[in-house]
Design a protein around this motif. Structure first.
Motif, short mmCIF file in Angstrom:
data_model
loop_
_atom_site.label_atom_id
_atom_site.label_comp_id
_atom_site.label_asym_id
_atom_site.label_seq_id
_atom_site.Cartn_x
_atom_site.Cartn_y
_atom_site.Cartn_z
N SER A 342 -0.81 0.82 -1.03
CA SER A 342 -2.19 1.23 -0.75
C SER A 342 -3.04 0.04 -0.31
CB SER A 342 -2.81 1.89 -1.98
OG SER A 342 -3.05 0.94 -3.02
N LEU A 343 -2.53 -1.18 -0.55
CA LEU A 343 -3.20 -2.39 -0.08
C LEU A 343 -2.68 -2.83 1.28
CD1 LEU A 343 -3.07 -4.43 -3.43
CD2 LEU A 343 -4.95 -3.01 -2.58
N ASP A 348 -0.51 -0.71 8.31
CA ASP A 348 -0.94 -2.11 8.33
C ASP A 348 0.14 -3.00 8.93
OD1 ASP A 348 -3.44 -1.58 6.79
OD2 ASP A 348 -1.98 -1.03 5.25
N ARG A 367 -7.27 -8.12 4.82
CA ARG A 367 -7.10 -6.67 4.68
C ARG A 367 -6.79 -6.33 3.21
NH1 ARG A 367 -5.11 -2.98 8.41
NH2 ARG A 367 -6.63 -4.05 9.76
N ARG A 371 -9.23 -4.23 0.68
CA ARG A 371 -8.74 -2.97 0.11
C ARG A 371 -8.79 -3.01 -1.41
NH1 ARG A 371 -4.62 -0.97 3.78
NH2 ARG A 371 -5.73 -0.30 5.66
N GLN A 375 -11.03 -0.53 -3.81
CA GLN A 375 -10.41 0.40 -4.75
C GLN A 375 -10.70 0.06 -6.21
OE1 GLN A 375 -6.25 1.55 -4.00
NE2 GLN A 375 -6.38 0.51 -2.03
#
Length: 385
Positions: A342-343, A348, A367, A371, A375
């Protein structure tokens, strides 16, 4: 020098280190305490924990000029030119205000195959920042994240004092080379530093390149360190060193978490699995240099068929970490799990590929940091206020 204030460098000014070793010249920050350093014979970890990722001098002053004498240990890999000199980031009132390098320094010539090093001694150097505003301000000097840096002297043209405790939470993070910031552009550009700045927390970065291996002394160091928030990024080094099988991995994770909870029974604790790394998603380690590539790149050389016998891949590790944290969360409501993809995930990777097959480029660090902050720290995130 006439007109300069000389300020002793001690724990009142140094943040992000768990220990300050007194040397003949000054102090050497460490990210593992002395008792832990006596429990491992590995030269690679010894060099890595002394690389001051997240370590900075912090003080309040009206000074317009600051000088810091240091002895940095710079790096070169055998057969290759020296790495670029590490950057010292100057942050004034929370904003990047300058960057500099230190001349001189020792040079560690590293054997890529086994990470042993031969050190060539060099002279100390001085890092200077000037032209600062004359009003009272909070100043931080972030040390190069990959250069062990002996701090010798701090000079300013006005007195300094420690920054008062502003009530910010301390975030302690443990992880591998990506957390360490080995491929980041500068010390404030590692993803944990970027996330901490956006989250308004004080960072203690225990990211150890190649050495996030569930070592018991690391768990005890986390256990004993003051922290309001703790995150543990587990997995990639265990796969790429081919250090253990699933049978050993599961109890080792439980043991690491048990030890942390001895000192932090209710502290918010986040377990993070690896970000996407295509070469190791379904192929076990160990990693090796890709000799067919003209650039520095890694490849995984294990056999995917061995997964059935317990060898670790990133997908195996993620599944087991999710299972372990879900099981423990029944009795530990402050324990949470975050899938590293999710990171940084497939989209990506397509946009910002991993240059050596393992580590993100500086844009990837940004990025991941953004992220994580979004979150976890911001907009109703897990640790938002």
């Amino acid at each position: 020098m006439t007109g300069w204030t000389h300020t002793p460098i001690d724990a009142r000014l140094v943040r992000g280190a768990l220990d300050l070793e007194r040397t003949e010249r000054g102090v050497l920050p460490h990210r593992l305490p002395g008792w832990a350093r006596r429990q491992f014979p590995d030269e690679y970890l010894a060099r890595t924990e002394a690389q001051p990722s997240g370590v900075r001098l912090a003080f309040r002053t009206r000074a317009t000029a600051v000088e810091l004498d240091v002895l940095a240990t710079k790096r070169a890999y055998r057969g290759a030119p020296p790495q670029p000199d590490g950057l010292y980031d100057l942050v004034v009132d929370g904003r990047l205000a300058g960057q500099a390098t230190a001349p001189g320094g020792d040079l560690a010539v590293i054997e890529m195959a086994d990470q042993t090093a031969t050190v060539r001694p060099g002279p100390p150097g001085t890092v200077r920042f000037d032209g600062l505003p004359a009003e009272s301000k909070d100043v931080e000097i972030w040390l190069p994240q990959t250069e062990p840096t002996e701090l010798i002297a701090l000079r300013t043209d006005a007195p300094v004092e420690p920054v008062p405790d502003g009530g910010r939470r301390v975030w302690l993070h443990h992880g591998s080379s990506i957390s360490h910031g080995s491929s980041a552009a500068s010390p404030t550009e590692t993803w944990p530093a970027l996330a901490a700045a956006r989250g308004g927390v004080d960072l203690v970065n225990l990211g150890f390149s190649g050495n996030a291996l569930l070592d018991p002394f690391t768990a005890r160091a986390v256990r004993d360190a003051p922290a309001d928030l703790i995150s543990l990024k587990i997995g990639i080094n265990l796969a790429n060193t081919d250090l253990m099988r699933l049978r050993a991995f599961t109890p080792a994770v439980h043991g690491f978490l048990d030890t942390v909870r001895e000192g932090h029974p209710s502290t918010p604790l986040l377990v993070i699995s690896p970000i996407l790394c295509p070469i190791q998603e379904d192929t076990p380690g160990p990693l090796a240099l890709d000799t067919d590539s003209p650039d520095l790149r890694f490849r995984a050389v294990g056999d995917p068929a061995d997964v059935a016998g317990g060898r670790l891949t990133l997908n195996v590790i993620r599944d087991e970490l999710a299972r372990i944290t879900a099981q423990r969360a029944n009795d530990d409501p402050n324990l949470h799990y975050l899938d590293g993809r999710s990171l940084y995930g497939e989209a990506d990777f397509a946009e910002l590929p991993l240059p050596d097959g393992v580590h993100p480029a500086p844009a990837g660090h940004r990025r991941i940091g953004e992220r994580f902050a979004a979150q976890i720290f911001e907009n109703g995130g897990l640790w938002s206020r």
